[in-house]
Design a protein around this motif. Sequence first.
Motif, PDB file in Angstrom:
ATOM      1  N   PHE A 169       0.494  -0.797  -0.718  1.00 43.21           N
ATOM      2  CA  PHE A 169       0.121  -0.018   0.603  1.00 43.21           C
ATOM      3  C   PHE A 169       0.949   0.980   0.057  1.00 43.21           C
ATOM      4  O   PHE A 169       1.180   2.178   1.228  1.00 43.21           O
ATOM      5  N   GLY A 170       1.196   1.854  -1.332  1.00 42.56           N
ATOM      6  CA  GLY A 170       1.533   3.047  -0.594  1.00 42.56           C
ATOM      7  C   GLY A 170       4.039   2.636  -0.868  1.00 42.56           C
ATOM      8  O   GLY A 170       3.997   1.469  -1.137  1.00 42.56           O
ATOM      9  N   ARG A 171       4.407   3.313   0.268  1.00 38.74           N
ATOM     10  CA  ARG A 171       5.164   3.388   0.568  1.00 38.74           C
ATOM     11  C   ARG A 171       5.312   1.973   1.398  1.00 38.74           C
ATOM     12  O   ARG A 171       6.527   1.331   2.318  1.00 38.74           O
ATOM     13  N   PHE A 172       4.451   1.616   2.282  1.00 37.57           N
ATOM     14  CA  PHE A 172       4.360   0.237   3.331  1.00 37.57           C
ATOM     15  C   PHE A 172       4.224  -0.720   2.346  1.00 37.57           C
ATOM     16  O   PHE A 172       3.018  -1.451   1.191  1.00 37.57           O
ATOM     17  N   GLU A 173       4.544  -2.265   2.857  1.00 32.92           N
ATOM     18  CA  GLU A 173       4.075  -3.104   2.194  1.00 32.92           C
ATOM     19  C   GLU A 173       4.347  -4.373   3.638  1.00 32.92           C
ATOM     20  O   GLU A 173       5.350  -4.406   5.051  1.00 32.92           O
ATOM     21  N   VAL A 174       4.194  -5.414   3.336  1.00 36.38           N
ATOM     22  CA  VAL A 174       3.669  -6.812   4.673  1.00 36.38           C
ATOM     23  C   VAL A 174       4.232  -7.827   3.992  1.00 36.38           C
ATOM     24  O   VAL A 174       3.561  -7.844   3.434  1.00 36.38           O
ATOM     25  N   THR A 175       5.217  -8.740   4.095  1.00 36.00           N
ATOM     26  CA  THR A 175       4.766 -10.048   3.961  1.00 36.00           C
ATOM     27  C   THR A 175       4.917 -10.831   4.677  1.00 36.00           C
ATOM     28  O   THR A 175       5.980 -10.776   5.549  1.00 36.00           O
ATOM     29  N   THR A 176       4.580 -12.469   5.080  1.00 38.89           N
ATOM     30  CA  THR A 176       4.140 -13.383   5.479  1.00 38.89           C
ATOM     31  C   THR A 176       3.713 -14.531   5.836  1.00 38.89           C
ATOM     32  O   THR A 176       3.121 -13.614   4.116  1.00 38.89           O
ATOM     33  N   PRO A 177       4.573 -15.872   5.961  1.00 39.63           N
ATOM     34  CA  PRO A 177       3.343 -16.620   5.152  1.00 39.63           C
ATOM     35  C   PRO A 177       2.466 -17.149   4.860  1.00 39.63           C
ATOM     36  O   PRO A 177       1.816 -16.519   6.361  1.00 39.63           O
ATOM     37  N   VAL A 178       1.673 -17.913   4.052  1.00 35.32           N
ATOM     38  CA  VAL A 178       0.399 -17.757   4.650  1.00 35.32           C
ATOM     39  C   VAL A 178      -0.104 -18.520   6.018  1.00 35.32           C
ATOM     40  O   VAL A 178      -1.815 -18.685   6.077  1.00 35.32           O
ATOM     41  N   THR A 179       1.020 -19.528   6.253  1.00 33.33           N
ATOM     42  CA  THR A 179       0.111 -19.837   7.435  1.00 33.33           C
ATOM     43  C   THR A 179       0.065 -18.915   9.121  1.00 33.33           C
ATOM     44  O   THR A 179      -0.602 -19.586   9.658  1.00 33.33           O
ATOM     45  N   ASN A 180       0.213 -17.989   8.380  1.00 32.48           N
ATOM     46  CA  ASN A 180      -0.099 -16.916   9.583  1.00 32.48           C
ATOM     47  C   ASN A 180      -1.103 -16.543   9.307  1.00 32.48           C
ATOM     48  O   ASN A 180      -1.387 -15.733  10.831  1.00 32.48           O
ATOM     49  N   LEU A 181      -2.076 -16.626   8.604  1.00 29.61           N
ATOM     50  CA  LEU A 181      -2.795 -16.075   8.724  1.00 29.61           C
ATOM     51  C   LEU A 181      -4.119 -17.096   9.103  1.00 29.61           C
ATOM     52  O   LEU A 181      -3.889 -17.743   8.565  1.00 29.61           O
ATOM     53  N   VAL A 182      -5.159 -16.292   9.776  1.00 32.65           N
ATOM     54  CA  VAL A 182      -5.728 -17.227  10.685  1.00 32.65           C
ATOM     55  C   VAL A 182      -6.873 -16.852   9.739  1.00 32.65           C
ATOM     56  O   VAL A 182      -7.965 -17.844   9.737  1.00 32.65           O
ATOM     57  N   SER A 183      -7.346 -15.920   9.919  1.00 33.47           N
ATOM     58  CA  SER A 183      -9.061 -15.338   8.869  1.00 33.47           C
ATOM     59  C   SER A 183      -8.601 -13.902   7.999  1.00 33.47           C
ATOM     60  O   SER A 183      -7.719 -13.526   8.560  1.00 33.47           O
ATOM     61  N   TRP A 184      -9.601 -13.938   7.333  1.00 31.86           N
ATOM     62  CA  TRP A 184      -9.991 -12.859   6.996  1.00 31.86           C
ATOM     63  C   TRP A 184     -10.952 -12.401   6.747  1.00 31.86           C
ATOM     64  O   TRP A 184     -12.297 -13.640   7.055  1.00 31.86           O
ATOM     65  N   ARG A 185     -11.666 -10.332   6.726  1.00 29.23           N
ATOM     66  CA  ARG A 185     -13.382 -10.388   6.955  1.00 29.23           C
ATOM     67  C   ARG A 185     -13.174  -9.291   6.066  1.00 29.23           C
ATOM     68  O   ARG A 185     -12.166  -8.049   5.887  1.00 29.23           O
ATOM     69  N   ILE A 186     -14.472  -8.946   5.222  1.00 25.91           N
ATOM     70  CA  ILE A 186     -14.692  -7.772   4.774  1.00 25.91           C
ATOM     71  C   ILE A 186     -15.464  -6.965   5.731  1.00 25.91           C
ATOM     72  O   ILE A 186     -16.385  -6.965   6.111  1.00 25.91           O
ATOM     73  N   GLU A 187     -15.591  -5.518   6.165  1.00 30.53           N
ATOM     74  CA  GLU A 187     -15.988  -4.939   6.847  1.00 30.53           C
ATOM     75  C   GLU A 187     -16.531  -3.512   6.208  1.00 30.53           C
ATOM     76  O   GLU A 187     -15.956  -3.358   4.904  1.00 30.53           O
ATOM     77  N   GLY A 188     -17.229  -2.879   6.636  1.00 35.64           N
ATOM     78  CA  GLY A 188     -18.202  -1.843   5.731  1.00 35.64           C
ATOM     79  C   GLY A 188     -19.361  -1.999   5.658  1.00 35.64           C
ATOM     80  O   GLY A 188     -20.235  -3.027   6.444  1.00 35.64           O
ATOM     81  N   PRO A 189     -19.848  -1.238   5.075  1.00 35.69           N
ATOM     82  CA  PRO A 189     -19.400   0.335   4.256  1.00 35.69           C
ATOM     83  C   PRO A 189     -18.935   1.212   4.877  1.00 35.69           C
ATOM     84  O   PRO A 189     -19.729   1.338   5.558  1.00 35.69           O
ATOM     85  N   TRP A 190     -17.988   1.717   4.314  1.00 37.07           N
ATOM     86  CA  TRP A 190     -17.132   2.862   5.382  1.00 37.07           C
ATOM     87  C   TRP A 190     -17.791   4.271   3.987  1.00 37.07           C
ATOM     88  O   TRP A 190     -17.274   4.245   3.155  1.00 37.07           O
ATOM     89  N   LEU A 191     -17.569   5.429   5.105  1.00 35.49           N
ATOM     90  CA  LEU A 191     -16.848   6.103   3.847  1.00 35.49           C
ATOM     91  C   LEU A 191     -16.288   6.657   3.491  1.00 35.49           C
ATOM     92  O   LEU A 191     -14.853   5.911   4.104  1.00 35.49           O
ATOM     93  N   TRP A 192     -15.644   6.152   2.197  1.00 31.38           N
ATOM     94  CA  TRP A 192     -14.765   7.225   1.733  1.00 31.38           C
ATOM     95  C   TRP A 192     -12.638   7.466   3.364  1.00 31.38           C
ATOM     96  O   TRP A 192     -12.580   7.361   3.173  1.00 31.38           O
ATOM     97  N   ILE A 193     -13.114   8.705   3.665  1.00 31.26           N
ATOM     98  CA  ILE A 193     -12.604   9.810   3.790  1.00 31.26           C
ATOM     99  C   ILE A 193     -12.572   9.019   5.268  1.00 31.26           C
ATOM    100  O   ILE A 193     -11.394   8.770   6.233  1.00 31.26           O
ATOM    101  N   THR A 194     -12.699   7.945   5.551  1.00 25.48           N
ATOM    102  CA  THR A 194     -13.254   7.575   7.382  1.00 25.48           C
ATOM    103  C   THR A 194     -12.376   5.693   7.064  1.00 25.48           C
ATOM    104  O   THR A 194     -12.176   5.213   7.751  1.00 25.48           O
ATOM    105  N   ALA A 195     -12.209   5.639   6.007  1.00 25.39           N
ATOM    106  CA  ALA A 195     -11.664   4.404   5.855  1.00 25.39           C
ATOM    107  C   ALA A 195     -10.130   4.212   4.923  1.00 25.39           C
ATOM    108  O   ALA A 195      -9.217   2.890   4.563  1.00 25.39           O
ATOM    109  N   ILE A 196      -9.983   5.767   4.541  1.00 24.19           N
ATOM    110  CA  ILE A 196      -8.499   5.314   4.178  1.00 24.19           C
ATOM    111  C   ILE A 196      -7.212   5.262   5.406  1.00 24.19           C
ATOM    112  O   ILE A 196      -7.147   5.897   6.433  1.00 24.19           O
TER     113      ILE A 196
END
Length: 73
Positions: free
Chosen positions: A42-69
């Motif tokens: 995400f621009g200057r920011f980056e994260v890399t990790t093995p998939v085995t570190n991921l436990v779950s994911w979720r989609i949240e929202g809807p958010w106003l664009w200004i509060t989600a940035i």
Amino acid sequence: MTVTRYPFRLGPRSLPVLRLFGVRGVENAYVDLDGTTFRARFGRFEVTTPVTNLVSWRIEGPWLWITAIGVRI
């Protein structure tokens, strides 16, 4: 191994604000998955990790664009 790229959805109103984080567009705002590695950029920011570190994911929202940035931890 094949890498699948998932670009961030970027609205035209948010792009000027996202430039503060170094985001130029979908060329540097994405998630890559290759089956063993998760890489998020995400621009200057980056994260890399093995998939085995991921436990779950979720989609949240809807958010106003200004509060989600921004970068979340």
